[in-house]
Design an enzyme around this catalytic site. Structure first.
Site, mmCIF file in Angstrom:
data_model
loop_
_atom_site.group_PDB
_atom_site.id
_atom_site.type_symbol
_atom_site.label_atom_id
_atom_site.label_comp_id
_atom_site.label_asym_id
_atom_site.label_seq_id
_atom_site.Cartn_x
_atom_site.Cartn_y
_atom_site.Cartn_z
ATOM 1 N N ASP A 284 17.466 -3.120 -4.459
ATOM 2 C CA ASP A 284 15.963 -4.244 -3.119
ATOM 3 C C ASP A 284 16.557 -5.287 -2.348
ATOM 4 O OD1 ASP A 284 15.341 -1.541 -4.180
ATOM 5 O OD2 ASP A 284 13.416 -2.324 -4.574
ATOM 6 N N GLU B 206 10.316 -2.738 -16.442
ATOM 7 C CA GLU B 206 11.363 -1.854 -15.199
ATOM 8 C C GLU B 206 12.872 -2.963 -15.724
ATOM 9 O OE1 GLU B 206 9.534 -3.575 -11.646
ATOM 10 O OE2 GLU B 206 10.735 -2.026 -10.653
HETATM 11 C C1 GLC Z 1 12.613 -0.435 -7.016
HETATM 12 C C2 GLC Z 1 13.948 -0.692 -7.280
HETATM 13 C C3 GLC Z 1 14.648 0.525 -6.913
HETATM 14 C C4 GLC Z 1 13.942 1.404 -7.847
HETATM 15 C C5 GLC Z 1 11.628 1.739 -7.404
HETATM 16 C C6 GLC Z 1 10.932 2.428 -8.001
HETATM 17 O O1 GLC Z 1 12.485 -0.915 -5.817
HETATM 18 O O2 GLC Z 1 14.685 -1.639 -6.931
HETATM 19 O O3 GLC Z 1 15.483 1.524 -7.691
HETATM 20 O O4 GLC Z 1 14.241 3.057 -7.204
HETATM 21 O O5 GLC Z 1 11.546 0.578 -8.108
HETATM 22 O O6 GLC Z 1 11.235 2.001 -9.999
#
Ligand code: GLC
Length: 417
Positions: free
Chosen positions: A161, A384
């Site tokens: 992101d 995460e």
């Molecule tokens: C964030 C991450 C992405 C992932 C999402 C859900 O947006 O950057 O890669 O798919 O979270 O975990």
């Protein structure tokens, strides 16, 4: 400190707890819907203890496939007020409410791994899924190529992101008319670990543009200033297409044209080599300029079947500098930020994808990736992502794909099935 066995039990429980009936959410609160590449990785984790559920995860993902072949990055199966931007902001045009962009296509690669675990259970499921995977890959080839490299049209599409790769183009966007909105992510997680307001305004502005254009790809191609040839997409599609072809041949399916498509993607991958940086890099397809970023996506080359001693030298340097996994951005780079999401932290699933590629090529760096990922999860749990300088857990907790990576890869000895 928890033992390896109890971590495995914990990991299975996370998958089960985050199951919402046929699909998993990445984590409760912060991400309450089905995410595309999270689900594909999660399917691999389920395959360790429930092969039918593994296939179901992929099938539910493809239930959201659009008529043009695109598979959205988020499927909003059930409304949840705790997430922004929701289905109304996106205005997805598929069979179920969704976002309007996609995510890196790892589903075919995970499907092949799952199939290889149990071919008799998997063959009928994979035969049904195969044409859908093919249609999705074809959509990328039709709409997203720049000199054969695969472009992203929104930072969220790369799944990385707030990576520094996007800083240049984000700076050029003037998010005029974006209006007032209420972020929900920072009510679940400490704001210092999340993207800034500057970034968020632009994320939303890009979503509003797509919605206004009804996600018409031809129109977006003209209007959208964000178009970056990205190593995440390019390497992962190249790899996934190789897997799809191999499986298609074994199943006796119609694979005409795929070898040529792979050759085109190989050429595209070569165009991402930045000779000055001596690394794979992202390239702004609108301006032709390099973004100048050595990221963890640069290290997906091995998974795509490409070797590079120069890239390996960067990886070794990075692993020496930070001890807890592959940093998402060069730890000696000026934008390195060890806790902020894709600007430094290490991500277990990226370590897995990079490690898998290295292992397949029997690269000397391979064992380190698995060992370091195992250690960081063993010590700090299923976060995460992690600060790669000290391993401290960051972002959301009880995270589904971190648990899946533990079950399917990190907890096992190298070479074990
Ligand atoms: C964030 C991450 C992405 C992932 C999402 C859900 O947006 O950057 O890669 O798919 O979270 O975990």
């Amino acid at each position: 400190m928890l033992t390896q066995v109890s971590r495995s039990e914990e990991a299975r429980n996370i998958l089960i707890q985050n199951d919402r009936g046929g699909y998993t959410i990445p984590t409760a609160g912060l991400y309450p819907y089905q995410w595309n590449w999270d689900s594909a990785i999660t399917a691999m984790g389920f395959a360790e203890f429930d092969i039918g559920r593994a296939w179901q995860e992929l099938e539910t993902l493809f239930s959201g496939q659009w008529a043009d072949g695109m598979v959205p990055h988020i499927l909003f199966h059930k409304a949840d007020a705790g997430y922004f931007p929701g289905p109304d902001v996106w205005g997805g045009t598929g069979p179920i409410p969704s976002s309007g962009i996609t995510q890196p296509p790892v589903a075919a690669t995970m499907a092949r791994l799952i199939w290889n675990k149990d071919r008799s259970a998997g063959t009928p499921r994979l035969k049904t899924l195969w044409p859908k995977l093919r249609a999705w890959h074809t959509w990328f080839l039709k709409w997203r190529l720049d000199q054969g490299a695969v472009c992203v049209t929104h930072p969220w599409e790369a799944g990385r992101d707030n990576a520094p790769d996007w800083d240049g183009v984000m700076e050029r966007i003037d998010p005029v008319g974006v209006g007032e909105y209420e972020r929900r992510d920072t009510s679940h997680v400490d704001g210092s670990m999340r993207p800034t307001k500057h970034d968020y305004d632009r994320y939303i502005w890009l979503v509003q543009m797509g919605n206004r254009l009804k996600w018409d790809q031809a129109k977006l191609l003209e209007e959208n200033p964000f178009r970056i040839a990205d190593p995440t997409m390019t390497f992962l599609l190249l790899r996934a297409h190789r897997d799809l072809l191999a499986v298609g041949e074994e199943l006796g399916l119609q694979t005409a044209g795929m070898a040529e498509e792979i050759a085109l993607l190989e050429k595209g991958a070569a165009t991402l080599w930045n000779p000055e940086l001596k690394s794979y890099d992202s390239r702004d397809a609108k301006t032709g300029l390099w973004t100048g970023c050595i990221s963890n996506a640069s290290y997906l080359c091995w998974l795509a079947g490409l070797d590079s001693p120069d890239q390996a030298a960067h990886l070794e340097r990075s692993l020496e500098r930070v001890k807890f996994g592959v940093a998402s951005y060069d730890p000696t780079g000026e934008k390195f930020d060890s806790k902020r999401y894709w600007r430094g932290p290490t991500w277990a699933f990226m370590n897995f994808l990079i490690g898998l590629g290295l292992e397949e090529q029997q690269h000397p760096l391979a064992p380190r990736l698995r060992a370091v990922t195992r250690e960081v999860i063993r010590q700090h749990g299923f976060a995460e992502y992690f600060d790669p300088t000290d391993g401290s857990p960051a972002g959301g907790q009880s995270f589904t794909w971190t648990a899946a990576v533990w079950l399917g890869w990190a907890s096992k000895d190298l070479g074990a099935a």
